[in-house]
Design a protein around this motif. Structure first.
Motif, mmCIF file in Angstrom:
data_model
loop_
_atom_site.group_PDB
_atom_site.id
_atom_site.type_symbol
_atom_site.label_atom_id
_atom_site.label_comp_id
_atom_site.label_asym_id
_atom_site.label_seq_id
_atom_site.Cartn_x
_atom_site.Cartn_y
_atom_site.Cartn_z
ATOM 1 N N THR A 147 -8.793 -8.213 -1.821
ATOM 2 C CA THR A 147 -8.189 -7.197 -0.746
ATOM 3 C C THR A 147 -7.348 -8.174 0.173
ATOM 4 N N ASP A 148 -8.098 -9.314 0.565
ATOM 5 C CA ASP A 148 -7.226 -10.361 1.536
ATOM 6 C C ASP A 148 -5.994 -11.013 1.012
ATOM 7 N N MET A 149 -6.167 -11.341 -0.154
ATOM 8 C CA MET A 149 -5.135 -11.788 -1.045
ATOM 9 C C MET A 149 -3.893 -10.917 -1.370
ATOM 10 N N ALA A 150 -4.300 -9.806 -1.740
ATOM 11 C CA ALA A 150 -3.134 -8.738 -1.861
ATOM 12 C C ALA A 150 -2.306 -8.443 -0.653
ATOM 13 N N LYS A 151 -3.021 -8.427 0.566
ATOM 14 C CA LYS A 151 -2.352 -8.196 1.784
ATOM 15 C C LYS A 151 -1.742 -9.141 2.287
ATOM 16 N N THR A 152 -2.431 -10.489 2.495
ATOM 17 C CA THR A 152 -1.744 -11.491 3.108
ATOM 18 C C THR A 152 -0.909 -12.485 2.371
ATOM 19 N N ILE A 153 -1.225 -12.307 0.999
ATOM 20 C CA ILE A 153 -0.572 -13.461 0.220
ATOM 21 C C ILE A 153 0.705 -12.967 -0.824
ATOM 22 N N ILE A 154 0.192 -11.878 -1.584
ATOM 23 C CA ILE A 154 0.920 -11.051 -2.510
ATOM 24 C C ILE A 154 2.216 -10.153 -1.973
ATOM 25 N N TYR A 155 1.655 -9.270 -1.081
ATOM 26 C CA TYR A 155 2.515 -8.445 -0.644
ATOM 27 C C TYR A 155 3.483 -9.171 0.402
ATOM 28 N N ALA A 212 -14.078 -1.460 -10.711
ATOM 29 C CA ALA A 212 -12.921 -0.927 -11.490
ATOM 30 C C ALA A 212 -11.629 -0.884 -10.314
ATOM 31 N N LEU A 213 -11.928 -0.581 -9.056
ATOM 32 C CA LEU A 213 -10.870 -0.701 -8.023
ATOM 33 C C LEU A 213 -10.253 -2.320 -7.928
ATOM 34 N N MET A 214 -11.079 -3.223 -8.035
ATOM 35 C CA MET A 214 -10.547 -4.472 -8.082
ATOM 36 C C MET A 214 -9.666 -4.716 -9.112
ATOM 37 N N ASP A 215 -10.293 -4.250 -10.277
ATOM 38 C CA ASP A 215 -9.320 -4.245 -11.579
ATOM 39 C C ASP A 215 -7.908 -3.830 -11.486
ATOM 40 N N ASP A 216 -7.766 -2.613 -10.767
ATOM 41 C CA ASP A 216 -6.650 -1.818 -10.237
ATOM 42 C C ASP A 216 -5.684 -2.766 -9.670
ATOM 43 N N VAL A 217 -6.422 -3.452 -8.189
ATOM 44 C CA VAL A 217 -5.402 -4.038 -7.540
ATOM 45 C C VAL A 217 -5.056 -5.510 -8.463
ATOM 46 N N ARG A 218 -5.739 -5.996 -9.302
ATOM 47 C CA ARG A 218 -5.267 -7.130 -10.028
ATOM 48 C C ARG A 218 -4.373 -6.734 -10.944
ATOM 49 N N GLU A 219 -4.292 -5.539 -11.513
ATOM 50 C CA GLU A 219 -3.029 -5.120 -12.498
ATOM 51 C C GLU A 219 -1.827 -5.176 -11.683
ATOM 52 N N VAL A 253 -4.366 1.269 -3.636
ATOM 53 C CA VAL A 253 -5.671 0.740 -4.502
ATOM 54 C C VAL A 253 -6.388 0.058 -3.515
ATOM 55 N N THR A 254 -5.524 -1.118 -2.655
ATOM 56 C CA THR A 254 -6.302 -1.828 -1.754
ATOM 57 C C THR A 254 -7.007 -1.379 -0.597
ATOM 58 N N THR A 255 -6.211 -0.172 -0.293
ATOM 59 C CA THR A 255 -6.868 0.676 0.761
ATOM 60 C C THR A 255 -7.935 1.314 0.339
ATOM 61 N N LYS A 256 -7.833 1.990 -0.920
ATOM 62 C CA LYS A 256 -9.235 2.546 -1.279
ATOM 63 C C LYS A 256 -10.207 1.732 -1.610
ATOM 64 N N LEU A 268 -15.689 -0.275 -0.042
ATOM 65 C CA LEU A 268 -16.500 -1.330 0.459
ATOM 66 C C LEU A 268 -17.540 -0.777 1.809
ATOM 67 N N ASN A 269 -16.987 0.003 2.351
ATOM 68 C CA ASN A 269 -17.507 0.525 3.658
ATOM 69 C C ASN A 269 -18.638 1.889 3.353
ATOM 70 N N LYS A 270 -18.798 1.937 1.983
ATOM 71 C CA LYS A 270 -20.088 2.646 1.751
ATOM 72 C C LYS A 270 -21.313 2.062 1.774
ATOM 73 N N HIS A 271 -22.220 2.830 2.411
ATOM 74 C CA HIS A 271 -23.569 1.940 2.681
ATOM 75 C C HIS A 271 -24.971 2.968 2.383
ATOM 76 N N ASP A 272 -24.581 4.107 2.021
ATOM 77 C CA ASP A 272 -25.535 5.143 2.167
ATOM 78 C C ASP A 272 -26.261 5.154 0.459
ATOM 79 N N PHE A 273 -26.838 4.146 0.246
ATOM 80 C CA PHE A 273 -27.202 4.124 -1.095
ATOM 81 C C PHE A 273 -28.990 4.396 -1.073
ATOM 82 N N ALA A 274 -29.290 5.236 -2.037
ATOM 83 C CA ALA A 274 -30.735 5.732 -2.258
ATOM 84 C C ALA A 274 -31.452 4.312 -2.421
ATOM 85 N N ASP A 275 -31.032 3.367 -3.039
ATOM 86 C CA ASP A 275 -31.679 2.246 -3.452
ATOM 87 C C ASP A 275 -30.843 1.161 -4.136
#
Length: 724
Positions: A612-620, A691-698, A662-665, A670-677
């Motif tokens: 995410t950081d590389m997409a926003k601060t290097i590639i973009y 899958a989202l990481m793969d989309d950013v990379r693509e 995709v970077t925003t998504k 990554l902010n989701k934390h309400d996991f059952a276990d």
């Protein structure tokens, strides 16, 4: 060709880099184990009684008298100080795949204020690092920090030389104040003891009356990449995660098969020679080195050693691969998949069992049908893999190895056993109640008088099998290049112990009612193959047909990700396996699940944050700047009446917009934390976040193919893999 100034500077630095001078290497017999306090060193330094006691401990695992420890400590100190050591360290192996060491000086002061040296048996036997600051899976709380290291006399102490001087390193186990294993060595020693006990039981039933202690052996082939430091320092992804999160494939990769076993680059050859001299001084038997399949990829393979010592040596090897690379201007990458689209790196663990009286019990000899001990031990391995294949998948599970397993370069995530043509026919015959002579491989005759004929092996190799018999051992090919070998060895030893106990029980019954040992062995193995023969497979492990039939027809599990595999550590079958063998208590096993699942979660979260950081601060910024330039150029040309297509600008704009969407998504995910276990959290990362990481990379990789070379900020694959 015009190149980005930063990349051009890196290339210039590499081209002007002088190879590190290598002094003339000394003969092997002069340097071999010269920095190891092994039996040869002990024989010179110890009294006859002390040496005899140490030799017995090293060779049989017998208990050592505390008084002897004092004698050994004094001799070890004098030996180490003569080599320039002022410090000693209990080196141990926490649940991190890395080593840990706390350095203590030999120095103490007396009441007069003078400094003297001291190293007693009590200091040799026990150390005390912090027990709560290492991964422990809730075995230790922060307010309950006491942990102990304890000397393992069966693995020799050695001197580690660095730019800061020499240190005496003492291989040790690591445990909590309450006695739980916090490391990888204790379970390995326990698993070997369990296998020894079960193996001796089988051999005794087979009429052997002189049975030395059994030990497992290990030879781990290590694959790695070398990238010049100038390139690596310009790639935050390589520095922080060990792999390129962004990067388009080079126009030329490995498709010509010209790198594999090719001529080793001169600079790399110097690195290898320097590395191997260091290994030889530490008694690490590096046997072969060569170019691997991918450009920039290499392999080093040691000779077989006792598993406990081999595991210690493997950790030293990984440390020296990296530290020596720095001295030569390289960064050594042990990640399983540092570069997309080319071969990844594994660590093929060659494993066998044997002793000094019966020899290698997984060596079939020239007539395997007559080698009953071999047939029983090999059959026990087959049973173990069938019952505990999911465990074997779990112990090689990591976020990095998930990129490699199942791809057309590495064994699939379905555990099967390859025996080769000869042994597969032999065990299939046993399944029908027969034990007949098997065909040999014959002779290789090329029809050329100058080429001598030689005996061909009775079976081919199968590079698609995760667990393959290779002549006198099994090769566990699914282990990752960055992994410790302790976990796989523990699993293999323990599953073998369980199967050997099953064999012994069945053999006792069969011998009571059979006319001969051969008939009893056939009876036992016939039942074994009927129950567990489904795991034997000699075909293409990469094929979709195998993936389907393995699961649907043979009942084998396909565990493609770490998120799918790690929960197997908590299964009732695995808990019982380790508890019965005395290798892990249920609490210790649960701690491993917690530690490894946390490592998986953290690994993916770090990668996701970084991409995410590389997409926003290097590639973009780079792509946007280029888009602005070509847009301005297009407008200027239009003002003077020259009209050109703006297809490229439109494509770049579209890719930028999609990448940032995709970077925003990904950031939101990554902010989701309400996991059952923990399981749900791992599954979410494995299948949603990845899958989202793969989309950013693509999108980022597509931009690399559109943006001018003059402004693209990151070193490219064609540079990193081919410029040495």
């Amino acid at each position: 060709m015009s190149v980005n100034p930063g990349r051009a500077a890196a290339i210039s630095t590499i081209n002007q880099r002088e190879p590190m001078p290598l002094t003339m290497t000394q003969p092997l017999n002069k340097i071999w184990a010269s920095d190891v306090f092994n039996l040869a060193s002990m024989e010179e330094a110890l009294s006859k009684n002390a040496f005899k006691a140490m030799k017995n401990t090293v060779q049989t695992g017998a208990a050592l008298d505390p008084a002897t420890a004092d004698v050994v400590a004094a001799a070890m100190k004098e030996w180490a100080m003569a080599k320039g050591a002022k410090f000693f360290s209990h080196i141990f192996y926490p649940m991190t795949n890395a080593t840990a060491e706390k350095h203590d000086g030999f120095i103490i002061t007396n009441p007069d204020g003078a400094a003297i040296t001291e190293f007693t048996g009590s200091l040799l036997i026990k150390g005390e690092p912090d027990g709560s600051s290492f991964p422990n899976g809730s075995l230790r709380m922060t307010n309950a920090a006491r942990g102990y290291t304890a000397w393992d006399p069966t693995s020799p102490a050695y001197i580690m030389h660095t730019a800061n001087g020499a240190t005496l390193m003492i291989p040790s186990v690591f445990m909590s104040w309450t006695g739980e294993a916090l490391d990888k060595k204790i379970p390995l020693l326990r698993s070997n003891a369990a296998m020894n006990k079960a193996g001796q039981r089988v051999l005794a039933l087979m009429g052997e009356d002189d049975i030395a202690p059994l030990n497992s052996s290990c030879g781990a082939e290590q694959e790695y990449f070398l990238i010049d430091t100038a390139f690596a320092n310009a790639r935050p992804d390589l520095l922080l995660t060990g792999r390129s999160l962004i990067g388009a494939p080079s126009p030329k990769g490995q498709e010509f098969d010209d790198h594999y076993f090719g001529a080793i680059p001169a600079r790399v050859q110097l690195y290898m020679q320097d590395l191997e001299d260091k290994l030889y001084k530490l008694g690490i038997p590096a046997k072969t080195h060569h170019n691997e399949v991918a450009p920039g990829q290499f392999e080093i393979a040691p000779y077989f050693e006792a598993a406990n010592v081999a595991a210690d040596h493997q950790q030293q090897l990984m440390t020296l691969l990296k530290s020596t690379a720095k001295e030569h201007g390289f960064v050594c990458l042990l990640h399983e998949k540092p570069f997309k689209g080319v071969n990844g790196s594994g660590k093929h663990v060659n494993w066998s069992v044997g002793n000094s009286t019966q020899g290698n019990l997984l060596d079939p000899g020239s007539t395997p049908n007559e080698n009953l001990n071999f047939l029983l031990f090999c059959g026990a391995v087959i049973r173990g893999v069938h019952l505990f294949g999911p465990l074997l998948r779990a112990v090689i599970a990591s976020a990095s190895n998930d990129h490699r397993l199942g791809a057309n370069e590495a064994p699939p995530a379905i555990l099967s056993v390859y025996l080769g043509d000869q042994l597969e026919r032999l065990f299939n015959d046993i399944k029908t109640g027969k034990l007949e002579a098997s065909e040999k491989g014959g002779y290789m005759d090329l029809g050329l008088s100058q080429i001598l004929k030689f005996e061909r092996d009775p079976g081919d190799r199968n590079r698609t099998s995760p667990f393959a018999f290779t002549g006198n051992r099994f090769e566990f090919r699914a282990v990752g290049s960055s992994a410790s070998v302790h976990g796989p060895l523990v699993a293999m030893n323990t599953m073998l112990a369980d199967s050997l106990n099953w064999v012994a029980d069945a053999l006792e019954t069969a011998l009571a009612s059979s006319e001969s040992k051969t008939a009893a062995v056939i009876t036992v193995l016939k039942e074994l193959m009927e129950l567990h023969g489904n795991v034997v497979f000699g075909g293409d492990g990469y094929s979709s047909e195998w993936h389907k039939s393995a699961v649907e027809e043979r009942g084998l599990k396909n565990l493609p990700t770490t998120a799918d595999a790690l929960p197997e550590l908590c299964s009732e079958e695995v808990i019982k396996l380790f508890s019965d063998a005395g290798v892990f208590t249920p609490v210790e096993l649960q701690s491993r699940y917690e530690v490894y699942s946390e490592q998986y979660i953290l690994s993916i979260e770090v990668e996701a944050k970084l991409i995410t950081d590389m997409a926003k601060t290097i590639i973009y910024p780079a792509a946007m700047g280029y888009l602005s330039d070509i847009s301005e150029t297009s407008l200027s040309l239009k003002e003077i009446g020259v009209s050109i297509s703006n297809t490229s600008a439109q494509k770049i704009a579209g890719l930028l917009e999609s990448m940032m969407d995709v970077t925003t998504k990904l950031e939101a995910a990554l902010n989701k934390h309400d996991f059952a276990d923990t399981n749900e959290h791992m599954q979410y990362l494995a299948y949603d976040v990845r899958a989202l990481m793969d989309d950013v990379r693509e999108h980022a990789d597509a931009l690399e193919g559109e943006v001018s070379d003059e402004v693209w900020p990151l070193p490219k694959y064609r540079e990193m893999l081919f410029i040495k």
